[in-house]
Design an enzyme around this catalytic site. Sequence first.
Site, PDB file in Angstrom:
ATOM      1  N   ASP A 118       0.834  -1.194   0.000  1.00 21.74           N
ATOM      2  CA  ASP A 118       0.000   0.000   0.000  1.00 21.74           C
ATOM      3  C   ASP A 118       0.872   1.249   0.000  1.00 21.74           C
ATOM      4  O   ASP A 118       1.953   1.247  -0.604  1.00 21.74           O
ATOM      5  CB  ASP A 118      -0.943  -0.036   1.208  1.00 21.74           C
ATOM      6  N   HIS A 186      -3.242   5.938   3.761  1.00 20.72           N
ATOM      7  CA  HIS A 186      -4.095   4.790   3.432  1.00 20.72           C
ATOM      8  C   HIS A 186      -3.534   3.489   4.007  1.00 20.72           C
ATOM      9  O   HIS A 186      -4.270   2.688   4.611  1.00 20.72           O
ATOM     10  CB  HIS A 186      -4.233   4.696   1.918  1.00 20.72           C
ATOM     11  N   SER A 514     -11.514  -1.032   1.169  1.00 21.93           N
ATOM     12  CA  SER A 514     -10.201  -1.469   1.628  1.00 21.93           C
ATOM     13  C   SER A 514     -10.199  -1.661   3.136  1.00 21.93           C
ATOM     14  O   SER A 514      -9.482  -2.524   3.656  1.00 21.93           O
ATOM     15  CB  SER A 514      -9.103  -0.511   1.191  1.00 21.93           C
TER      16      SER A 514
END
Length: 585
Positions: A118, A186, A514
């Site tokens: 990520d 994120h 996610s």
Amino acid sequence: MASMTCKEKILSEDYMDLINYFILPEGSVQGNDDVFCYIPINERFLSIYYSRAVLPPLEVSSYFYRYIPRLYGLMDLFVPEALDRNFDPQPLIRSGISFVQKEPLNLTGRNVVLGFADTGIDYRNPVFRREDGSTRILAIWDQSVQTGTPPDGLIYGSEYTREQINEALQLDNPLELVPVTDDIGHGTAMASAAAGSALNGGIDFLGAAPDADIVVVKLKQAKQFLRDYYMTPPGVPAYGTNDIMLAVKYLSSFCIPFHRPAVICLGVGSSFGDHTGNSALSQYISTVGTQINQVVVVAGGNEGNSAHHFSGHIDGTGSVNVEIRVSEGTKGFLLEAWGSVPDFFSISVRSPGGEVIPPVSGRLGQSLEYTFVYEKTRIRLDYQPVEAETGKEVAVLRFENPTQGIWTVIVIREGGNGSGNFNMWLPIRQFINGTAEFLQPNPETTLTSPSFAQPPMAVTAYNSRNNSFYYNSGQGFGANGEIKPDLSAPGVDISVATGTIQGRTVVGTGTGTSLAAALTAGAAAQFMQWAVVEYNSPYAGGVSTRNYFLRGAARDAAYTYPSRQWGMGRLDMEGVFNWIAGIPP
């Protein structure tokens, strides 16, 4: 002039990243010459870096469709930079994760590796540290930093071990030794939801698997040549297939069968492909997910409400007009059209001003570039009549500087004795600089790639506070009727780590599939602790974990299962162990 090293080729804009389907002879090693170099991914795939000086422009007509890397974007719609809120355990409770964390099961992910590819991780945050202040992170591979030593066989980026991270945490400025950051947030949000430590006994923060070991790959941004091909807006995070596949290879290497199982979580996705699991990334994670003691969990994407999928049907040799509304200032976008075999189609395009591109047949794999007289738009249409992996017909339309208004793509069925069905997909919403939407969209079959891989678990999102399906979440099934998603998990207003204030974790909220995948990955780590670490089912892997989760899923009488939204139901870890124990729901 000295030859470039393979590392320099990997990083250079003068070299194109391609995915090559190739079976290496036994004993083959990394290749390197002036024109190209490669890194083996497994016995089937190569990540290859080829001089653009000897290659044609990146177009479907010049390459097989499958060789062109895709761009993948982040599958969260909202992760705040900093909101100081109280931790809310409700999603953990509703998914049964809290229940199995407690006595008598005590499933907290102990001796299980949770891996993330990520945007990086804020390794300094207390949610990734033990009570003594030491890190819970086994390793970080930062593909974007070239000052350190790369992992064995992976050539680029910098790897930082647990020992280095612990040493850095003793410094006033840990980034001097381990310069890994997560400016986007994120990756930190996902890792905290899946594996955040129990702060203040779980009152201040708690992840699904708070005792799991963590491994992170910070993906480097895709090269500009690939962003240009997809016309991705500047500044939008975008990641190439090659880097993601190599990240999965790295994460998979931390699995030690029968001793340290691994769960790999992917929170990135693409709306392109035939939506049946045939992309290179889908095929590769399918291979990883079938290996012993390894589980892969994939976010289902947030494209269900984006108006980016059209599903059409043509009887006989008729046609269908597919209308696309384009907003002012839209710089450009790609459109993929997939036809079912044995049918074959032609495509024509009409501009908002009424100019028409005559029908272009896919029968011979034609390509056409067209510039309108009264529009500034340029359209390139590339056909591949038999795409190598799927056998289907695919057309890629590339709109540059499209005029504001209603564009019409006219699909004509030339012949064949098939169903007459076809599908079109536009890019994920953040990859369009402006707006392009179908006027008659279909929210079904909007799960993003690699959601259709088997046996990895594809997860949609719902609001656990009122049991409503998250309206932006992608939906199934596959274009061939394949049953995906597998499950739905909480994905709305999930408590995540968003930063620190004076050494204390700042808790914010995030929304998107996610985070639903992150909670499911944490739950999978709980299950792998019970199955492998505690030796209740030592051969467990992706297939068995998924099937246990499907059997224990919470299902409502109001819905029919399998469901395009819910899969086989809502994630319910209490239900999983009740099923194992023979306790009726």
